[in-house]
Scaffold this active site. Structure first.
Site, PDB file in Angstrom:
ATOM      1  CG  HIS A 164      49.906  49.719  39.626  1.00 22.92           C
ATOM      2  ND1 HIS A 164      50.439  48.472  39.391  1.00 22.92           N
ATOM      3  CD2 HIS A 164      48.583  49.596  39.357  1.00 22.92           C
ATOM      4  CE1 HIS A 164      49.477  47.648  38.996  1.00 22.92           C
ATOM      5  NE2 HIS A 164      48.343  48.300  38.985  1.00 22.92           N
TER       6      HIS A 164
ATOM      7  CG  ASP B 228      53.062  46.522  39.920  1.00 23.16           C
ATOM      8  OD1 ASP B 228      52.502  47.053  38.941  1.00 23.16           O
ATOM      9  OD2 ASP B 228      53.266  47.126  40.981  1.00 23.16           O
ATOM     10  CG  HIS B 229      49.378  46.027  34.684  1.00 19.87           C
ATOM     11  ND1 HIS B 229      48.592  46.297  35.770  1.00 19.87           N
ATOM     12  CD2 HIS B 229      49.084  47.001  33.786  1.00 19.87           C
ATOM     13  CE1 HIS B 229      47.873  47.373  35.540  1.00 19.87           C
ATOM     14  NE2 HIS B 229      48.146  47.820  34.340  1.00 19.87           N
TER      15      HIS B 229
HETATM   16  C1  BG6 Z   1      44.954  47.560  37.874  1.00 21.03           C
HETATM   17  C2  BG6 Z   1      43.909  47.988  38.864  1.00 21.03           C
HETATM   18  O1  BG6 Z   1      46.043  46.977  38.518  1.00 21.03           O
HETATM   19  O2  BG6 Z   1      45.388  48.687  37.141  1.00 21.03           O
HETATM   20  C3  BG6 Z   1      42.751  48.666  38.169  1.00 21.03           C
HETATM   21  O3  BG6 Z   1      43.447  46.851  39.571  1.00 21.03           O
HETATM   22  C4  BG6 Z   1      43.245  49.796  37.305  1.00 21.03           C
HETATM   23  O4  BG6 Z   1      41.810  49.148  39.109  1.00 21.03           O
HETATM   24  C5  BG6 Z   1      44.361  49.318  36.400  1.00 21.03           C
HETATM   25  O5  BG6 Z   1      42.165  50.265  36.540  1.00 21.03           O
HETATM   26  C6  BG6 Z   1      44.993  50.477  35.637  1.00 21.03           C
HETATM   27  O6  BG6 Z   1      45.865  49.959  34.699  1.00 21.03           O
HETATM   28  P1  BG6 Z   1      46.214  50.750  33.383  1.00 21.03           P
HETATM   29  O7  BG6 Z   1      47.214  49.890  32.700  1.00 21.03           O
HETATM   30  O8  BG6 Z   1      44.941  50.926  32.621  1.00 21.03           O
HETATM   31  O9  BG6 Z   1      46.786  52.062  33.835  1.00 21.03           O
END
Ligand code: BG6
Length: 506
Positions: free
Chosen positions: A248, A185-186
């Protein structure tokens, strides 16, 4: 800042090597790691994909991505060439039973040259419905069998709902050891998200007031200005709930609400997060509209540019019922948080790209200042800014300069950029380095994923059984549908407009 790579021989195999995630995120992250600490000789990145590419074609494609998306773009020629030496490509379709021999040969060849069995990391940067088949094929060809050296990285969403997540888990854990599976989960790799733990548990200042006695409510906003870009096909099957809330947003909530772990051990931290998820009050089917609302963007204007509505995007059905916005009100049934609402909202094509957490404190118990002095008064607020302008702001009341007694809000602000004079690493840099080193602290355990599905499942079911009658219901460039304002207004609150650089929006 990420530091040195593991010195053990390592191969990172990226399934979906020609895809969007590898192009925009994974390769730029690996290139940045290389700039900080050149890759050890015994390190290789192997892209696997259906596109018929050779090594040179693959490298050119990746180079274009680095020039567009790396935080240190464009790539310097010499550094890129040194990096590119580590990169190769295998064209194969892992959804077919005949796939695999070319990858096996590639791995054997690298290890023969290095004279050692490498740590093998298989990153499944592929659509969720292809994960199980690719993993099964990996298992069949026997390249991911060493429980200590071989790892499998699985992107979210993990499953489509509780039942399918359990099924996928049963299948993966039937083939691999749990310690080999890294569910990514980045958001957990984002510097400011990690800093929530440091902020809460390395300081004694806030912890004594971090509960229902002092905190009135919490708002978590993850807003994006982008639409679905080239991912319409995936997104239309997922929606905001699966794409953002189940993972997230709930993970951020866990970090805000969790009890202090006894150590920074991966399982200790994850246990405390699971406690939070388990304590979230289940949403009853008859109460869903009081706790969850959805929306979908129509056309509108973002940064003075006209943009199409969701149903006009490529890969999206023209009558799509998929939500591009979701807002939730949740309660955590434990001693610390009883009665404190947590409001969560996320959406695409909103007015600004901003992710932040606002902790709203209760008003001072007695107002001793004359009413004329407190016209601009606001309760204390703590804002944890995840992006952009990563930092923490404490909003306090101060006497405004002048002969008149007038109180007004001022901010005490900590900004990463000013305090550390360097840009934080991208989340994927941190997480890739952790996988390479075998540190699972920032990854999701199966029970965390399950608990998160349990929370959103009733809402998914309700939304799927009753299609929305009023989509699209918010204009691109706005802050979402009116129903989201009503959700919070019923409790006498309103969404706080994120503080975007200046205070003018507040
Ligand atoms: C991803 C989603 O996990 O996170 C995307 O699949 C989203 O839809 C993205 O745009 C948002 O990540 P960040 O790091 O740009 O906030």
């Amino acid at each position: 800042m990420p530091t040195a790579m593991s010195h053990e021989p390592t191969v990172l195999v990226i399934f979906g090597g020609g895809g969007d995630l590898a192009w925009r995120k994974l390769i730029p992250a690996l290139f940045n790691l290389h700039l900080d600490n050149p890759l050890p000789g015994h390190f290789a990145i192997v892209g696997v994909g259906r596109k018929p590419l050779d090594d040179a074609g693959f490298r050119n494609h990746l180079r274009a991505g680095v020039d567009l998306f790396s935080r240190r773009k464009p790539a310097n020629e010499e550094s890129w060439n040194r990096f590119a030496e580590h990169v190769s490509y295998v064209s194969d379709d892992f959804s077919t039973p005949a796939s695999g021999p070319a990858l096996s040969r590639k791995l054997e060849e690298l290890e023969r040259v290095w004279g050692a069995r490498a740590n093998r990391i298989f990153y499944l940067a592929i659509p969720p419905d292809m994960v199980e088949a690719a993993a099964a094929q990996l298992q069949r060809i026997g390249v991911c069998r060493d429980c200590l050296r071989d790892r499998l990285v699985v992107e979210k969403p993990f499953g489509r709902n509780l039942a399918s997540a359990r099924e996928l888990d049963r299948s993966l854990t039937g083939m691999f050891a749990e310690t080999q599976i890294y569910r990514i989960d980045h958001y957990l790799g984002k510097e400011t998200v990690q800093n929530i733990l440091a902020f809460r548990f390395a300081n004694s200042l806030y912890e004594p007031i971090w509960d229902r006695r002092y905190i009135d409510h919490v708002q978590i906003t993850v807003a994006e200005t982008v639409g679905v870009e080239e991912r319409g096909g995936y997104y239309d099957q997922a929606g905001a709930l699966r794409d953002m809330v189940q993972n997230h947003l709930l993970q951020i909530l866990c970090l805000i609400a969790m009890e202090p772990p006894i150590s920074f051990d991966a399982d200790e931290v994850r246990n405390r997060k699971v406690d939070v998820l388990r304590a979230i009050r289940p949403i009853r089917p008859d109460e869903i509209h009081h706790h969850a609302v959805r929306g979908q963007y129509g056309n509108g204007t973002i940064k003075e540019k006209a943009v199409p509505g969701y149903r006009e995007e490529a890969g999206v059905a023209t009558d799509s019922p998929t939500e591009t916005f979701a807002a939730f009100k949740l309660f955590i049934d434990n001693w610390r948080w009883q009665g404190v609402p947590f409001y969560l909202r996320t959406g695409k094509r909103l007015a600004a790209k901003v992710s932040e957490i606002s902790i709203l404190f209760r008003p001072a118990p007695h107002q001793l200042f004359p009413s004329a002095a407190v016209e601009n008064w606001q309760p204390n607020r703590l804002i944890i800014r995840i992006q952009p302008e990563e930092g923490i702001i404490t909003r306090i009341q101060a006497k405004q300069p002048g002969t008149r007694l007038l109180l007004g809000p001022v901010d005490m602000e900590f900004r990463y950029r000013d305090a550390f004079r360097s840009a934080p690493p991208e989340a994927y840099e941190t997480l890739l380095l952790d996988v390479i080193r075998g540190d699972a602290t920032l990854f999701m355990r199966a029970d965390q994923v399950e608990c998160a599905w349990k929370i959103v499942d009733p809402v998914l079911e309700a939304w799927e059984s009753v299609p929305p009658g009023d989509f699209p219901d918010y204009a691109a460039g706005s802050w979402g549908p009116e129903s989201a304002d009503l959700l919070i207004a019923r409790d006498g609150h309103h969404w706080l407009q994120p503080i975007i650089k200046t205070m003018e929006n507040v």
